[in-house]
Design an enzyme around this catalytic site. Sequence first.
Site, PDB file in Angstrom:
ATOM      1  N   ALA A 265     -22.066   0.319 -10.601  1.00 57.72           N
ATOM      2  CA  ALA A 265     -22.534  -0.667  -9.634  1.00 57.72           C
ATOM      3  C   ALA A 265     -21.792  -1.981  -9.830  1.00 57.72           C
ATOM      4  O   ALA A 265     -21.526  -2.394 -10.963  1.00 57.72           O
ATOM      5  CB  ALA A 265     -24.034  -0.884  -9.802  1.00 57.72           C
TER       6      ALA A 265
ATOM      7  N   GLU B  93     -31.016  10.333  -6.505  1.00 56.03           N
ATOM      8  CA  GLU B  93     -32.262   9.692  -6.928  1.00 56.03           C
ATOM      9  C   GLU B  93     -32.334   8.362  -6.191  1.00 56.03           C
ATOM     10  O   GLU B  93     -31.582   7.424  -6.494  1.00 56.03           O
ATOM     11  CB  GLU B  93     -32.308   9.484  -8.435  1.00 56.03           C
ATOM     12  CG  GLU B  93     -33.674   8.973  -8.876  1.00 56.03           C
ATOM     13  CD  GLU B  93     -33.836   8.942 -10.385  1.00 56.03           C
ATOM     14  OE1 GLU B  93     -34.851   9.442 -10.873  1.00 56.03           O
ATOM     15  OE2 GLU B  93     -32.940   8.413 -11.066  1.00 56.03           O
TER      16      GLU B  93
ATOM     17  N   CYS C  72     -36.844   1.889  -9.520  1.00 50.28           N
ATOM     18  CA  CYS C  72     -37.403   2.689  -8.428  1.00 50.28           C
ATOM     19  C   CYS C  72     -38.732   3.322  -8.821  1.00 50.28           C
ATOM     20  O   CYS C  72     -39.500   3.724  -7.951  1.00 50.28           O
ATOM     21  CB  CYS C  72     -36.401   3.753  -7.987  1.00 50.28           C
ATOM     22  SG  CYS C  72     -35.732   4.740  -9.323  1.00 50.28           S
TER      23      CYS C  72
END
Length: 449
Positions: free
Chosen positions: A153, A225, A259
Amino acid sequence: MDRTSVISPNTGQQIARWRADAPSVTENTLQTLHKARRKLEGNIELRIELLDELVAAMHQSRNELERLTVEEVGKKPEEASGEFEYALSFITYCRDLARNYSFETATDDGRLVREIAPGVAFLITPFNDPIAGITRKIAPALAAGAPVLVKPASLGMMCAQAMRDAFAKTETNGFVKFACLEDPAIAEALIADPRIGVVSFTGSSSVGSNVAVAAAKNNKRAVLELGGNAPFVVLADADLEKAVDDLVIRKLKAAGQACSSVNRVFVERSIYGRFRDILISRAEQTTLGRSTSGVDLGPVRTLRAARQLESWSNQALQAGERLLAGSAGAVSEGEPILFPFHVIEAEQTSLFDGIETFGPLLSFRAFDSLDDLLANLEAEPHALVAYFYSADAHSLRPKLQHLRFGSIGINTTAIQGPEAPTGGFGEAGVGREGGAWGFREFLSTVNIR
C-alpha cells in the site's frame, strides 16, 4: 519520475518520499520470479529454509520495522510490537504446515494427485497492518511453492521497503520481490500477465471488485479480503463490563482502522440504559494524542480519513442521531491527524448500516427481538465479522447457524490468528487467509493417471 510524499499521522509532516518503479524494473522482477518457480516445485526443504530466513531477517530488522510502523502508520508502540509478533506467527505456522503437508496423494485406483502453485503470487497488501498484512500473504504462498510479488500500500511504503531491504540480504531475495507501484493500470496489467497464477488482495470492497473483474477476465484465482461492517450484539444476560471493555479496546486498536473493528453496537433494550452509561463513561475517559505519548487513541492515517469521519458524524447528527461522546473540530494540514472517539446513539435505521467507518466512530442502538435482528444481519452485504455477548453461549450458538459471516466471536473479539481462516461473504470478499484454508488458496492440482 515524480516522488510521492509520506506524511506521518503523528505529526502531519512529511517524513520521507518514495518513487514508483519503472515498468522495466517490474518486468525484470516478474521474469526473475517466473524462473524461480521451478526451483520451488517439489522442493519442500528449500521452502522451509526460505521461511526460516524470513524469520531471521525480520528479527534482525525488528527495531526498524516497529519504529516505522509507529512513525509511518501511527500505531502505538505496543501495537507495533504486537503486530510484529503476529506477523512472525504466520511465517512459522506456514513453515510447519509445509513440513507436514502431503503435496502428493496416491489414490486407490492408481492415480497420483499433485498439488502445485499455478504461478507467481501477486500480493496486494493494506496499510493498516503494514508488516503483518504482508507476511500473512507471503508465508502461505511461499510455503505452497509460489514465488511472490508484493505490491505494498502507498500509505505503508516505508515499512514495506524496510522489509524488502531486510529480505534482500538473504536467499529469499530470488523468491520474494516488491513492486512499488502507483498506477492502477500497471497492477491490472500484472493481474493479466500469464506468469501470475494467483492474486491476493486486502482492501476496500470497491477496489476489490476491480481486482476480481481483472482476475476473472484472465481466468485467475482471486483471494479477496474486503471491507466489513461488523456488528457487536449485547444480550440482556451478558457481562456488561466485559462487553464494554472488549468493545472499546477493539475499537480503539489502530484507531479503529481495521476491517474487523466494531462498527455498530446493538444492545438488548432491557439493559440499554446501563450499557449506555458504562460506554459513555469509558469513552469520556479515553485519551487522544500522538501514538508515542502513552494515550488510549492515536491518530488516523490521513487527513482525508479524518475529514470523512467528521462528515459522517455530522450527517448522523443532521439526521437526528445523538453524539454522546467526542468533540468536533477539523484537523488542519501540518498537524497530528487526530480524531476523537465519537460515540453516536443511532436511530433504528441509520446511515451507519451502509458504511464501514474504518476509524474511531461508533454507533449504538437498542433492539427488542434477537430473531428480528439476526434476520437483518443475515442480509448484511459486508459480512466479514460479527461479535455476540451472552452468558449462555451454548444456547446462542444454534441461533447463529444461519449467519454468513466469515468470523463470529462469542464473548471475545480475538477471532484472528495464523491457524484460523478469516475472510468474508458477499461484498466482504471471497476466499480465506489463515490456516490450511489460506494455504490451499495458493495451490492447484495435477491429476496423473
